[in-house]
Structure formats: C-alpha cells, structure tokens
Design a protein around this motif. Structure first.
Motif, short mmCIF file in Angstrom:
data_model
loop_
_atom_site.label_atom_id
_atom_site.label_comp_id
_atom_site.label_asym_id
_atom_site.label_seq_id
_atom_site.Cartn_x
_atom_site.Cartn_y
_atom_site.Cartn_z
N THR A 490 0.86 -1.19 0.00
CA THR A 490 0.00 0.00 0.00
C THR A 490 0.89 1.24 0.00
OG1 THR A 490 -1.72 -1.15 1.24
CG2 THR A 490 -1.82 1.25 1.21
N ALA A 491 0.63 2.16 -0.94
CA ALA A 491 1.41 3.40 -1.05
C ALA A 491 0.52 4.60 -0.78
CB ALA A 491 2.02 3.50 -2.44
N LYS A 492 1.10 5.60 -0.08
CA LYS A 492 0.40 6.86 0.17
C LYS A 492 1.30 8.03 -0.24
CE LYS A 492 -2.27 5.16 4.13
NZ LYS A 492 -2.59 5.39 5.57
N GLN A 493 0.66 9.10 -0.72
CA GLN A 493 1.40 10.30 -1.10
C GLN A 493 0.54 11.51 -0.72
OE1 GLN A 493 2.36 13.06 -2.46
NE2 GLN A 493 4.53 12.62 -2.35
N SER A 494 0.99 12.26 0.31
CA SER A 494 0.15 13.31 0.87
C SER A 494 -0.12 14.45 -0.09
CB SER A 494 0.80 13.87 2.15
OG SER A 494 2.06 14.43 1.85
N GLN A 495 0.72 14.60 -1.15
CA GLN A 495 0.50 15.65 -2.13
C GLN A 495 -0.25 15.15 -3.36
OE1 GLN A 495 3.97 18.06 -3.00
NE2 GLN A 495 4.91 17.48 -1.08
N GLY A 496 -0.68 13.87 -3.34
CA GLY A 496 -1.44 13.33 -4.45
C GLY A 496 -0.62 13.06 -5.69
N LEU A 497 0.70 12.85 -5.55
CA LEU A 497 1.56 12.57 -6.68
C LEU A 497 1.47 11.10 -7.08
CD1 LEU A 497 4.74 14.55 -5.59
CD2 LEU A 497 2.89 15.34 -7.06
N THR A 498 1.63 10.82 -8.34
CA THR A 498 1.59 9.45 -8.83
C THR A 498 2.75 8.63 -8.27
OG1 THR A 498 0.50 10.14 -10.86
CG2 THR A 498 1.61 8.00 -10.90
N VAL A 499 2.45 7.41 -7.83
CA VAL A 499 3.44 6.54 -7.20
C VAL A 499 3.58 5.26 -8.00
CG1 VAL A 499 4.10 5.32 -5.11
CG2 VAL A 499 2.87 7.50 -4.95
N THR A 500 4.82 4.84 -8.19
CA THR A 500 5.13 3.54 -8.78
C THR A 500 5.63 2.61 -7.67
OG1 THR A 500 5.72 4.52 -10.90
CG2 THR A 500 6.52 2.30 -10.47
N THR A 501 5.12 1.39 -7.63
CA THR A 501 5.52 0.44 -6.59
C THR A 501 6.15 -0.79 -7.24
OG1 THR A 501 3.74 1.20 -5.15
CG2 THR A 501 4.73 -0.93 -4.63
N GLU A 502 7.30 -1.22 -6.71
CA GLU A 502 8.04 -2.36 -7.26
C GLU A 502 8.40 -3.32 -6.13
OE1 GLU A 502 10.93 -0.51 -10.55
OE2 GLU A 502 10.86 0.64 -8.67
N ILE A 503 8.67 -4.56 -6.53
CA ILE A 503 9.08 -5.59 -5.57
C ILE A 503 10.38 -6.21 -6.06
CG2 ILE A 503 7.72 -7.40 -6.71
CD1 ILE A 503 7.25 -8.59 -3.91
N ASN A 504 11.22 -6.56 -5.10
CA ASN A 504 12.47 -7.24 -5.40
C ASN A 504 12.50 -8.54 -4.59
OD1 ASN A 504 15.40 -7.94 -4.68
ND2 ASN A 504 15.68 -6.46 -6.33
N ILE A 505 12.67 -9.67 -5.28
CA ILE A 505 12.67 -10.98 -4.62
C ILE A 505 14.05 -11.61 -4.77
CG2 ILE A 505 11.64 -13.30 -4.60
CD1 ILE A 505 9.08 -12.05 -5.69
N ASP A 506 14.60 -12.02 -3.65
CA ASP A 506 15.90 -12.71 -3.63
C ASP A 506 16.99 -11.93 -4.33
OD1 ASP A 506 14.87 -14.82 -2.16
OD2 ASP A 506 14.39 -16.03 -3.93
N ASN A 507 16.96 -10.58 -4.12
CA ASN A 507 18.00 -9.69 -4.68
C ASN A 507 18.08 -9.75 -6.20
OD1 ASN A 507 18.97 -8.63 -2.18
ND2 ASN A 507 20.04 -10.58 -1.83
N GLY A 508 16.95 -10.03 -6.83
CA GLY A 508 16.90 -10.04 -8.29
C GLY A 508 16.59 -8.65 -8.82
N THR A 509 15.99 -8.59 -9.99
CA THR A 509 15.64 -7.30 -10.58
C THR A 509 14.36 -6.75 -9.95
OG1 THR A 509 14.36 -8.40 -12.32
CG2 THR A 509 16.70 -7.92 -12.78
N TRP A 510 14.19 -5.44 -10.03
CA TRP A 510 12.97 -4.81 -9.52
C TRP A 510 11.84 -5.09 -10.51
CZ3 TRP A 510 12.32 -3.08 -4.77
CH2 TRP A 510 13.44 -2.72 -4.03
N ILE A 511 10.68 -5.49 -9.99
CA ILE A 511 9.53 -5.86 -10.82
C ILE A 511 8.37 -4.93 -10.46
CG2 ILE A 511 7.92 -7.69 -11.44
CD1 ILE A 511 10.06 -9.68 -10.39
N ALA A 512 7.74 -4.34 -11.48
CA ALA A 512 6.60 -3.46 -11.24
C ALA A 512 5.41 -4.26 -10.75
CB ALA A 512 6.26 -2.69 -12.51
N MET A 513 4.73 -3.74 -9.73
CA MET A 513 3.54 -4.39 -9.19
C MET A 513 2.30 -3.81 -9.87
SD MET A 513 4.61 -4.55 -5.15
CE MET A 513 3.24 -5.64 -4.71
N THR A 514 1.19 -4.55 -9.78
CA THR A 514 -0.05 -4.14 -10.44
C THR A 514 -0.84 -3.21 -9.53
OG1 THR A 514 -0.15 -6.24 -11.64
CG2 THR A 514 -2.19 -4.96 -11.47
N LYS A 515 -1.20 -2.05 -10.08
CA LYS A 515 -1.94 -1.06 -9.30
C LYS A 515 -3.40 -1.46 -9.18
CE LYS A 515 -3.49 3.75 -9.47
NZ LYS A 515 -3.54 4.99 -10.29
N GLY A 516 -3.93 -1.28 -7.95
CA GLY A 516 -5.33 -1.56 -7.70
C GLY A 516 -6.10 -0.31 -7.34
#
Length: 600
Positions: A490-516
């Motif tokens: 869950t991401a929050k931004q008090s100024q209403g700016l667009t946020v990108t969220t990523e996950i990194n598993i086992d020190n691999g590459t960063w993967i974009a998560m699906t926005k809900g």
C-alpha cells in the motif's frame, strides 16, 4: 562538492539534523532509503532595523577582500535622514541580531539625502576596499558622487568623513565603474543624473579626483524612486574606434538610450528612442550580430530590447504591455534574465542566429510578486551554472540557474519586529559568514520602516516525508511447494503525486507491481503473484517512487518454503518496519532511522 549523509531521527515527526556522516545503522532495524524530495530553508543570520523610517535602496558589503579589514561592514543607501548607513558587526559567530553600531554620512532629521546606488573597488594604492556612492537631495535637486573609505572605522556612532566629493547639478541616480581614460591600470566612475547628465570622475583612488561632464539637460524620470528604476548606465567596450583600451558609456534617460564616447567630454555616438515608456535598466552584452562590438539589452516598463552597439538600432524586442521590467542581468553569452511586475522571471534569447531568438527560453512564476532585483550568485549545486537571487515585493529567494526552480523562497522579515515583510529593493552577495562554503545574501528594502537582513544563500536541507508505504506477503512460511505467493503493498502520497511500486525478490531485478484501487491520499493497493520457489528461506522488499521523485525502499523481509515449525519468528523485524513506514505522518510515537544523501 562532496555528498554527505544526514541522519534523521524522527520522534513524533520531530527531525534532528546531525552534522557528522552516518557510519553505521542500528542492528535493530534496517534503514529506509529516501532520495530526491526535499526543500532548502535559508538561515536568517542577522537582522538590523536602524534605518527607522528610511527606505533601504542600495546595499554593499565589505569583508575580507582587501587589507586591513578587521571590521566587517555593510553599507546601505537610504532615502532620507543621513542617506548612508554603515552597519558594523557581521561576524560568523553572532546570532540573530547585529549590534547597534553604525555610522552615517552627515546625519540630521531634516536632511533629504537619497543614496540610490553604490560601486566598490579594490584600491591598488593602499589595498583597501572602497565604496563610491551616488547621492541626491530631493529638496535642493542637486547631488554628489562620494568616495567613502569603509575600512576599520571606529566602533562608536558618528559621522563618516568622505575622502572626496564631486558635486553635481542634479541628483545622481546610478553609477558604473570602467576604464574611461587612457590608463588601463586604473578605474574611473561614471554617474548618471536625474536630468540625463553624465559625470565621469578620474583618479578615483587618489584624494584629488578630476571630472568631466556630458551635458544633456533633459527631463528624465518623473517618479524615479517609486518606480524602482534600477541602474540604467553601463560601461561598454570601445564603440567609436577611438582607443580599444578605453571604454565608452551607454545610459538610459526617459524613453531614450544614448551612447557617448570617453574620447571627448561631450561626444554623442548615437541616441535612440526605444519605447513610449521609461527606461528602467540596461546592460552591455556580448556581440550578437557578429560586427565585433558589444551590444546592449534595455528594459522598459513594457519591453525588453536588444540594441546594436554600433548604432543603437533595434535587433530584437519582447513586448509585454503590463510587464513592468525593472532589472536586467547577463544570464550567459547569448541570453539575459529579467523579471516583471507580475512575478514572472524569464530568460530571453538574444542570439540573433538562434531558432529561439527573441523568445523566452525559461520562465518561473513567483506568484504575482513584483520582481525588483536579480543578482547572479555562486554555482551552488556544481552543475557549472551560477544560481540567481531574487528580490521582490514581500519576497526573497534563490533559484537554480539551470531551470529557475526555487532553491528557497521566504518573506523577508525578522524575529524582533512586527512590521511585516519588506519589499526587497537591492541584494548583495557577502563573503561566507555561515561557514557552509558559500557566500551569504544581504537584502535591504522597506515596509513600515527600512531593514537589513542576511540569509544563507544555499540554506539548509529541510526534508519532508510526503511519501509512505508498506507491504507484506500473504504467508510467512508454507510447506506447500506449489503455493502462489500474493505480495501486497500500500502506497500513500500526501501531495497526491503518482506513485510507482516495485518488488524485489531474492535480490533479483525490480519488478513493477499491479496497481489496484484507492487514492494516493488514503492509500493505493498494489499486488504481485509468484510461485515455484525452492525449499528454504527467501527475501523480498518493496520500493515506492513518486513523481517528485521521492524514493522509499523498505527493509528486507523473509518468507520460507518448508520447515515452518522451526522458524516461528520469521519476518518479525520486517513487519515492524512496515508498521513504522505506515505511521509516518500519523503522529505515532516511533523512532525511525533514515539516510538522506544531498549536496552540501
């Protein structure tokens, strides 16, 4: 410049900035890494309100340039009473207020002296930094060009004794230094009077100057002081071919601009009418039309104009009928910078061969405040471009030279008076008094009375954690090798700016998560699914980035396939950090370690 790390300890959103770099992080909690979003806040180092009812019109500092300079001092030109104040005591170890020691040039509450402009130079004879100031008397309609040695004055109040004075037939409103005689080793000063006459003073470093006058005797500005007209006179490289080592003079008067030769005492090279409104400022610029001569940029109440230095013809112009341009400075070899009465700062392209010639190539909106003065300061961010200080009605600040975005801006008021912010009429870059490696910014002006303030030009970093986020897996441990793990953040931004969220598993590459669903202010949910993990322990972490950009990276969390009964304590530190991240801005009493990298 070197990058430093700043350690922030947040206790109920209370930040303490430490001066030493972070050498290690507590083993109890992994750090959250934050990059990018910050603002700088200037330190108000000194303030002085000795100007009383006088308007501060011009300011100039003398510090460690010459010798001897034991007493640091700032000279301020005002519009009444003594005309000139010399305020002492700008010492780095002082805080809040200047001492009350000052000097005035001749004093007296009935005196009507007005000091609108000053220049300073290092006297090669004695090694002292010396000031020449322009004075006018609104009652007698006469004026003076005065040389004042501000080096080691006594520390008691009293009158300053000028080294020399040249009397003029009208108020002197602006000065320029230049090489106006056949000796390139010394400088001369030219003063522009309210009637358009120009006085050129030779032998300024001695006690016996001589002078000559260019007579114009024309009606000029109807309301000079209230219009905040700047300094419409400048030296320019030789225009008439008389002597390449001797410079000429360009000046504005009423709606005209004139160029005069310094070869004789009354020789006009050219004179042109540039606008229906009055000239407010001008500056000599590099040769733009490839004729081998410098050119001139002029501002009026409604125009910016590029003039051919050879003959005064117009090469280009920018029209803003309601603009009211008051000051113009050289931005680089092919552009100038100015500001208007609508609070717009702009960089104007003067390169006649450029596809953007005559256009504004950079602009910045300062919220409608009249822009009265601009000052080129130092390169604060090591990008090779000097930054610009801005002074306006009820506002002062500094912008990046590369794009005009604000480094900081604030209302210029102090802590010891209730007069409200002053309208800033003049700026001066002082030596580094704050110890941050950059010169400091002195300002003067007026609200209900005149004042002087000194701010740190670069200011200090003020970090505001607008972005927050946390995340977890649906289960910490499972015996099912085919389990599809659901990772939720869950991401929050008090100024209403667009946020990108990523996950990194086992020190691999960063993967974009699906926005809900959800809003940035209340929280947007992101998901990611993956299975097929081998037996054993695995790691994951989240990264949140907004468009400022802020970047937050959570601590490493763990999950495991198999042997669940032997690892009941899995993910306790990770869960704790997630709770801490989510609590930023909610006022929950927590202790949070962060690392912030920035230029210092």
């Amino acid at each position: 410049m070197k990058k430093k790390k700043i350690v922030l300890f947040v206790i109920i959103i209370y930040c303490l900035r430490l001066s030493s770099p972070l050498s290690s992080v507590s083993a109890l909690e992994s750090p959250i890494l934050l990059e990018g979003h910050n603002q700088r806040v200037p330190d108000l180092m000194f303030e002085n309100h000795l100007l009383v009812d006088s308007i501060g019109l011009s300011i100039m500092g003398i510090h460690t340039y010459g010798a001897p300079t034991i007493t640091d001092l700032v000279a301020v030109g005002t519009d009444r009473y003594s005309g000139m104040y010399a305020v002492q005591g700008y010492w780095p170890n002082m805080t809040n207020h200047l001492p009350s020691d000052y000097h005035s040039d001749n004093g007296g509450i009935n005196d009507a002296d007005i000091v609108r402009d000053m220049v300073k130079f290092l006297n090669p004879i004695n090694g002292n930094m010396e000031i020449i100031y322009a004075e006018g008397n609104s009652m007698d309609d006469d004026g003076k060009i005065v040389k004042q040695v501000f080096v080691n004055p006594t520390k008691s109040d009293g009158a300053l004794v000028p080294e020399w004075t040249v009397n003029t037939d009208e108020q002197v409103i602006a000065l320029t230094l230049g090489n106006f005689d056949s000796d390139p080793a010394d400088l001369e000063v030219a003063g522009l009077c309210l009637d358009g006459n120009v006085y050129v003073v030779d032998n300024i470093q001695s006690g016996s100057p001589t002078h000559w006058k260019h007579d114009l005797d024309a009606w000029t500005w109807s309301n000079f002081r209230n219009d905040h007209i700047k300094t419409p006179i400048t030296e320019i490289e030789d225009l008439d071919g008389d002597d390449l080592t001797k410079h000429d003079i360009v000046f504005g008067w009423n709606t005209n601009v004139s160029a005069i030769s310094t070869n004789t005492s009354n020789r006009e090279i050219w004179n042109v009418n540039v606008d229906a409104s009055e000239v407010t400022d001008l500056v000599a610029v590099d040769d733009q039309n490839s004729d081998g001569l410098q050119d001139v940029v002029v501002t009026t109440k409604s125009k910016i104009i590029l003039l051919n230095g050879a003959n005064g013809t117009t090469l280009g112009s920018f029209v803003d009928a309601n603009g009211y341009f008051r000051d113009v400075e050289v931005y680089n070899s092919t552009a100038i910078i100015t500001g208007n009465g609508d609070g717009i700062i702009m960089v104007w392209d003067i390169n006649t061969t450029s596809p953007t010639f005559g256009d504004t190539i950079l602009t910045a909106d300062w919220g409608g405040w009249d822009i009265n003065d601009l000052l080129i300061v130092e390169d604060l961010d090591d990008d090779g471009i000097n930054e610009i200080a801005v002074g306006g009605d009820s506002i002062v600040g500094v912008v990046y030279g590369s794009n005009l975005t604000k480094i900081w801006a604030r209302s210029p008021y102090g802590s010891s008076w209730n007069g409200g912010p002053i309208d800033v009429f003049d700026l001066e870059l002082l030596d580094d008094l704050s110890g941050d490696g950059f010169g400091d910014l002195a300002v003067t002006g007026y609200s209900d009375h005149g004042a002087i303030f000194v701010f740190s030009t670069y200011g200090g970093l003020d970090f505001i954690p607008d972005l927050s986020g946390n995340g977890s897996a649906d289960i910490n441990c499972t015996e099912d090798e085919n389990h599809i793990f659901l990772f939720t953040a869950t991401a929050k931004q008090s100024q209403g700016l667009t946020v990108t969220t990523e996950i990194n598993i086992d020190n691999g590459t960063w993967i974009a998560m699906t926005k809900g669903a959800g809003s940035w202010e209340t929280g947007v949910n992101f998901t990611y699914e993956q299975g097929g993990f081998s037996n054993g322990e695995h790691t994951f972490k989240f990264r949140f980035t907004d468009t400022t950009p802020d970047v937050i990276e959570t601590s490493v969390k763990t999950f495991q396939i198999g042997n669940c009964e032997g690892n009941t304590g899995l993910d306790i530190p990770g869960a704790s950090i997630g709770m801490l991240i989510a609590s930023i801005g909610l006022g929950i009493a927590v202790i949070l370690h962060t690392i912030k990298k920035h230029r210092q």
